[in-house]
Design an enzyme around this catalytic site. Structure first.
Site, PDB file in Angstrom:
ATOM      1  N   HIS A 274       0.838  -1.212   0.000  1.00 34.16           N
ATOM      2  CA  HIS A 274       0.000   0.000   0.000  1.00 34.16           C
ATOM      3  C   HIS A 274       0.875   1.265   0.000  1.00 34.16           C
ATOM      4  O   HIS A 274       0.951   1.937  -1.003  1.00 34.16           O
ATOM      5  CB  HIS A 274      -1.031   0.047   1.142  1.00 34.16           C
ATOM      6  CG  HIS A 274      -1.866  -1.196   1.234  1.00 34.16           C
ATOM      7  ND1 HIS A 274      -2.643  -1.641   0.196  1.00 34.16           N
ATOM      8  CD2 HIS A 274      -2.024  -2.124   2.226  1.00 34.16           C
ATOM      9  CE1 HIS A 274      -3.256  -2.766   0.544  1.00 34.16           C
ATOM     10  NE2 HIS A 274      -2.897  -3.086   1.768  1.00 34.16           N
ATOM     11  N   ASP A 325      -4.646  -8.534  -3.331  1.00 39.02           N
ATOM     12  CA  ASP A 325      -4.980  -8.272  -1.929  1.00 39.02           C
ATOM     13  C   ASP A 325      -6.244  -8.993  -1.440  1.00 39.02           C
ATOM     14  O   ASP A 325      -6.205 -10.182  -1.169  1.00 39.02           O
ATOM     15  CB  ASP A 325      -5.058  -6.752  -1.725  1.00 39.02           C
ATOM     16  CG  ASP A 325      -5.080  -6.350  -0.260  1.00 39.02           C
ATOM     17  OD1 ASP A 325      -5.103  -7.242   0.598  1.00 39.02           O
ATOM     18  OD2 ASP A 325      -5.074  -5.145   0.051  1.00 39.02           O
TER      19      ASP A 325
HETATM   20  C1  NGQ Z   1      -5.474  -7.675   6.187  1.00 38.93           C
HETATM   21  N1  NGQ Z   1      -6.072  -5.925   4.645  1.00 38.93           N
HETATM   22  O1  NGQ Z   1      -4.631  -8.042   6.975  1.00 38.93           O
HETATM   23  O2  NGQ Z   1      -6.140  -8.482   5.530  1.00 38.93           O
HETATM   24  C2  NGQ Z   1      -5.683  -6.196   5.973  1.00 38.93           C
HETATM   25  C3  NGQ Z   1      -6.711  -5.675   6.907  1.00 38.93           C
HETATM   26  C4  NGQ Z   1      -5.422  -4.770   8.836  1.00 38.93           C
HETATM   27  C5  NGQ Z   1      -5.758  -4.771   4.071  1.00 38.93           C
HETATM   28  N2  NGQ Z   1      -5.045  -3.956   4.752  1.00 38.93           N
HETATM   29  C6  NGQ Z   1      -6.354  -5.817   8.329  1.00 38.93           C
HETATM   30  N3  NGQ Z   1      -6.161  -4.452   2.871  1.00 38.93           N
HETATM   31  O3  NGQ Z   1      -4.709  -4.121   8.060  1.00 38.93           O
HETATM   32  O4  NGQ Z   1      -5.397  -4.602  10.037  1.00 38.93           O
HETATM   33 ZN    ZN Z   2      -3.099  -7.118   2.821  1.00 40.68          ZN
END
Ligand code: NGQ
Ligand code: ZN
Length: 459
Positions: A274, A325
């Site tokens: 990101h 993702d």
């Molecule tokens: C994840 N996903 O770990 O799947 C994360 C969300 C977080 C994204 N950041 C959870 N798109 O970052 O705490």
């Molecule tokens: Zn992720």
């Protein structure tokens, strides 16, 4: 007893080689790698013929299990719906995944990814523990399930067992995060287990993930880096949401990317996933560090993250790749298109995805750049159709493009901007035809297993 060699050959009217577009290219593959590539060649009997041949794209960031909620989180439940409320829904799903459903979901996703032009996926994997939060008898159980799904589909995988220890800047994990709990030793043991099992498999490699600065503190990060082999890829979620940036400034006194660049030696092994919210100085520092920015435009749009400063970053020499993702819509051309369109909408300009002062095809620049950055983040060495590289490619029919008789970079512009999906005909991964005429040989069984796993999960 000698093992038979596996070989095949492709003859392409146009192929994108590292040196650029070439005509009448004959590519020979032996034991899963390119053994010879000749432009201006003659077709030979037995050649697999293609109008267009492209190097296949890596997805440098995926959470396979999230494919199981694609389209299920688009209902407003509260006026304040956000990334953080989406995350609660994701946690609820994570609590229900079993090793069996994980394999079925991963196999389905990876077949879809192969059809969408990807032959390598970096899995940022943190679903380590059983539903009640206890460790599985084999700590690598869940990672093995994801890898089994990759083997069912025949895609290449860079498995990144991911350290996850806190709910946010040293706050203890919440009960709904219990399956993610891990220590550096726990992650290192999963890594060495996987490495011992798959070392000889040319489609499987192992790196390490650090979930985020929220979930991993400095001490654990340093310990994890010292326990992991010195040459493996290191991936981290960073600076995705504004709130994450302000929490980081409060807790650590600096913005996330600045903090990371100050505290550890970010280099070519690193992928900063990101890296959405950057100040000008962070853009320049990240660009020269050699770390890859792991951009996931479809998910970043879906979650309302913000827009990455692409033009500044590539003008400073930065490398990036693309990731699917959350896998809400796995598609190589959709990721690149949205990346470019986000920049155009933000800047009210056209053709943004090129370094300042350069002219040329945006489709070509973005495709090449994402290929290089993705290969680096997945530790695949040099990207592209080159002798010695793993034999991965996809073929495209002339009639699948938006206009007939396109040549060179116009092909990539058509694919990125003027096709709803990547119209691949055949896909080769490590010398095997995993997709032929748009189909995977096990797609019916894989889809049936996925549908049944989803019914179990939702019942
Ligand atoms: C994840 N996903 O770990 O799947 C994360 C969300 C977080 C994204 N950041 C959870 N798109 O970052 O705490
Ligand atoms: Zn992720």
């Amino acid at each position: 007893m000698s093992l038979a060699t596996r070989s095949c050959s492709v003859f392409a009217r146009q192929a994108l080689l590292p040196e650029g577009w070439r005509r009448n290219v004959r590519l020979e593959m032996t034991d899963g790698v390119f053994s010879q590539i000749r432009p201006d060649a003659l077709m030979q009997p037995g050649d697999h013929c293609a109008d267009i041949t492209l190097p296949a794209m890596p997805s440098l960031h995926s959470h396979a299990f999230q494919r199981a909620m694609a389209g299920l989180t688009e209902t407003r439940q509260d006026a304040a719906d956000s990334f953080w409320t989406w995350r609660e829904q994701m946690y609820a799903l994570a609590l229900r995944i079993t090793p069996e459903t994980m394999r079925a979901i991963a196999a389905q996703l990876y077949v879809e990814m192969l059809k969408a032009g990807f032959t390598q996926v970096a899995e940022f994997h943190y679903l380590h523990r059983a539903e009640d939060g206890t460790a599985y008898h084999h700590p690598a159980e869940m990672a093995q399930s994801v890898i089994a799904g990759a083997c069912d589909a025949g895609i290449g995988i860079t498995m990144l067992p991911t350290l996850y220890r806190h709910a946010g800047f040293d706050r203890p994990l919440a009960p709904e995060q219990r399956r993610f709990e891990s220590t550096p030793e726990f992650i290192a043991s999963i890594m060495s287990d996987l490495d011992a099992t798959y070392r000889k498999n040319d489609r499987i490699s192992v790196g390490v993930g650090l979930h985020s600065l929220r979930a991993v503190n400095r001490e654990d990060m340093i310990e994890m880096l010292s326990l992991a082999p010195a040459d493996v890829p290191v991936h981290i979620h960073i600076a995705e949401q504004q709130r994450e940036v302000s929490d980081c400034v409060k807790a650590l006194g600096r913005r996330p990317v600045a903090w990371l660049l100050d505290e550890v030696a970010v280099d070519q092994r690193w992928c900063l996933v990101h890296a959405t919210h950057l100040e000008v100085r962070e853009v320049r520092r990240l660009a020269v560090s050699g770390g890859v920015a792991g951009l996931c435009p479809v998910t970043e749009a879906n979650l309302g993250d913000g827009l990455f400063p692409l033009q500044e970053f590539i003008s400073a020499g930065g490398s990036f790749g693309i990731g699917t993702d959350s896998n809400v819509l796995p598609s190589a051309n959709e990721e690149l298109r949205l990346l470019e369109y986000g920049q155009r909408l933000m800047r009210q300009k056209r053709c943004c995805g090129l370094p300042d002062g350069e002219k040329g095809s945006v489709g070509r620049f973005l495709y090449d750049a994402a290929l290089q950055g993705g290969a680096r983040a997945c530790q695949q060495g040099a990207a592209g159709l080159a002798v010695g590289q793993r034999a991965d490619l996809c073929t495209i029919d002339d009639c699948a493009l938006s206009l007939p008789d396109l040549e060179g970079d116009a092909i990539l512009d058509s694919l990125v901007f003027a096709r709803p999906a990547f119209p691949v005909r055949d896909v080769l991964c490590a010398g095997d035809w995993v997709i032929r005429d748009g189909h995977h040989r096990h797609e019916d069984a894989i889809s049936a297993a996925f549908r049944s796993a989803m019914r179990d999960l939702r019942s």
